[in-house]
Motif scaffolding. Structure first.
Motif, PDB file in Angstrom:
ATOM      1  N   SER A 166      -7.848  -4.075   7.726  1.00  0.00           N
ATOM      2  CA  SER A 166      -7.652  -2.979   6.777  1.00  0.00           C
ATOM      3  C   SER A 166      -8.359  -3.273   5.464  1.00  0.00           C
TER       4      SER A 166
ATOM      5  N   PHE B  72      -5.983  10.345   6.462  1.00  0.00           N
ATOM      6  CA  PHE B  72      -4.664  10.062   5.908  1.00  0.00           C
ATOM      7  C   PHE B  72      -3.603  10.818   6.711  1.00  0.00           C
TER       8      PHE B  72
ATOM      9  N   CYS C 157       0.837  -1.198   0.000  1.00  0.00           N
ATOM     10  CA  CYS C 157       0.000   0.000   0.000  1.00  0.00           C
ATOM     11  C   CYS C 157       0.873   1.250   0.000  1.00  0.00           C
TER      12      CYS C 157
ATOM     13  N   ASN D 240     -10.930  -0.924   9.052  1.00  0.00           N
ATOM     14  CA  ASN D 240     -10.279   0.376   8.955  1.00  0.00           C
ATOM     15  C   ASN D 240     -10.105   0.796   7.503  1.00  0.00           C
ATOM     16  N   MET D 241     -10.597   1.978   7.163  1.00  0.00           N
ATOM     17  CA  MET D 241     -10.446   2.537   5.825  1.00  0.00           C
ATOM     18  C   MET D 241      -9.655   3.838   5.898  1.00  0.00           C
ATOM     19  N   VAL D 242      -8.446   3.841   5.340  1.00  0.00           N
ATOM     20  CA  VAL D 242      -7.659   5.061   5.242  1.00  0.00           C
ATOM     21  C   VAL D 242      -8.163   5.843   4.032  1.00  0.00           C
ATOM     22  N   VAL D 243      -8.646   7.052   4.273  1.00  0.00           N
ATOM     23  CA  VAL D 243      -9.295   7.833   3.215  1.00  0.00           C
ATOM     24  C   VAL D 243      -8.327   8.872   2.652  1.00  0.00           C
ATOM     25  N   GLN D 244      -8.172   8.860   1.317  1.00  0.00           N
ATOM     26  CA  GLN D 244      -7.339   9.853   0.639  1.00  0.00           C
ATOM     27  C   GLN D 244      -8.170  10.568  -0.425  1.00  0.00           C
TER      28      GLN D 244
ATOM     29  N   PHE E 244      -9.233  -1.410  -4.979  1.00  0.00           N
ATOM     30  CA  PHE E 244      -8.537  -1.992  -3.834  1.00  0.00           C
ATOM     31  C   PHE E 244      -7.255  -2.690  -4.290  1.00  0.00           C
TER      32      PHE E 244
ATOM     33  N   ASP F  39      -9.519  -0.594   2.235  1.00  0.00           N
ATOM     34  CA  ASP F  39      -9.580   0.813   1.847  1.00  0.00           C
ATOM     35  C   ASP F  39     -10.551   1.110   0.719  1.00  0.00           C
TER      36      ASP F  39
ATOM     37  N   ASN G 135      -9.828   7.344  -2.955  1.00  0.00           N
ATOM     38  CA  ASN G 135     -10.896   6.424  -2.557  1.00  0.00           C
ATOM     39  C   ASN G 135     -12.012   7.099  -1.769  1.00  0.00           C
TER      40      ASN G 135
ATOM     41  N   ILE H  33      -4.705  -0.066  -4.763  1.00  0.00           N
ATOM     42  CA  ILE H  33      -4.219   0.483  -3.500  1.00  0.00           C
ATOM     43  C   ILE H  33      -3.218  -0.461  -2.839  1.00  0.00           C
TER      44      ILE H  33
END
Length: 339
Positions: free
Chosen positions: A125, A195, A27, A164-168, A134, A127, A172, A137
């Protein structure tokens, strides 16, 4: 049990233990392929803390006030016979909770043994719900179906699960509502993570951050959400409940609403260094002490002293320092220390 506090009066309650620096994914925000290529030299086995050393440290930390343990990596399921470590940790007096952060790829292979050994919570994880995105990512082309199947399998075993979703922004963020929609009628708590500039290799800047308030605005166009009070001192997530179901959503707001003032977490790298913060620049070498023959009593005194001197609060000062100062900080990589 002793009551240990740092320079800001924050107690020691949580210990996050990295058991490996390896991971199958690449990632961009954690282990970008350009840095962690196929020839990347990960830590050799002899440099890792043994299960016996980890158990010993966890016992000492429990005497200093630690109640919760989190197993991290890299990808912890890549550490051989991990269930044996869980068995050891589960027998420590004072430890009330053991969780693990994982990409879930190997859950069907190891999940039952780990659950039977005493692991009851998983942070998984994921995302994006869109499989192609995905795969981009994680940079391995691994789609969502395998992860979703393993989440369902973990639910069937009885695990308490957070996704858990890391948002950018621009990557995404269009997946926020689909993810919430997918998990709304499940026992899974979906958590949106702003992020963060962990390490120095993920290309972070403020423009890529989607704040909690921005995410909430998107969600409230479709869902009715009610905020909940923190369940305990030091709870990281800001938690909301769907009004028409029992499902919860969480927000990790390290950038927009820092939680440094109530941070109770110590971090232990796979090769035995203490870090007082996810954004730390230097670690304290505990492994050398362990292998020098130090007594438990003296080890406890050392670990207490290290926590007493802790003054980390990077997220609280992130907005106050210049971009040049921020880039000049040689922060430890998340793959080495865990999330």
């Amino acid at each position: 049990m002793k009551q240990v506090t740092d320079k800001f009066g924050r107690p020691l309650r949580d210990l996050r233990i990295s058991v490996t620096d390896k991971c199958q994914f690449r990632c961009q925000y954690c282990m970008p392929k350009e840095i962690f290529g196929d020839d990347y030299a990960f830590l050799p086995q002899e440099h890792l803390l043994s299960f016996e050393e980890i158990e010993r440290l966890a016992r000492v930390y429990a005497d200093l006030g630690v109640k919760k343990l989190r197993i991290t990596g890299g990808e912890p399921l890549m550490r051989k016979d991990l269930y044996k470590l869980i068995e050891k940790l589960n027998d420590i007096p004072g430890i009330e909770d053991i969780g693990m952060t994982t990409n879930a790829l190997l859950l069907k292979k190891h999940g039952k043994k780990l659950y039977d050994a005493g692991l009851k919570r998983l942070n998984i994880s994921l995302d994006a719900l869109d499989s192609e995105l995905f795969g981009q990512i994680n940079d391995r082309g691994i789609g969502t179906s395998r992860i979703l199947e393993n989440i369902d399998y973990a639910i069937s075993l009885g695990y308490d699960i957070k996704v858990n979703m890391v948002v950018q922004k621009g990557l995404n963020d269009h997946q926020i509502v689909p993810m919430a929609r997918h998990f709304k009628d499940t026992p899974v708590t979906l958590r949106f993570i702003e992020f963060m500039d962990v390490g120095n290799d993920n290309g972070w800047n403020f423009e890529k951050v989607v704040s909690k308030e921005e995410i909430l605005d998107m969600l409230r166009e479709e869902f009715t959400l009610d905020p909940l009070e923190p369940a305990y001192f030091g709870e990281v997530a800001k938690v909301y409940k769907h009004r028409d179901t029992d499902s919860h959503l969480g927000f990790i707001t390290s950038v927009s609403e820092n939680f440094c003032s109530s941070c109770t977490r110590a971090r232990l790298s796979a090769d035995g260094k203490f870090y007082g913060c996810l954004f730390a620049t230097e670690g304290f070498d505990i492994k050398s002490l362990l292998r020098s023959g130090i007594s438990d009593e003296d080890l406890e005194d050392v670990l207490m002293g290290v926590w007493n001197k802790r003054d980390d609060q990077y997220s609280a000062i992130r907005h106050k320092i210049t971009e040049e100062e921020r880039k000049a900080r040689n922060k430890i990589n998340m793959s080495y220390i865990g999330g």
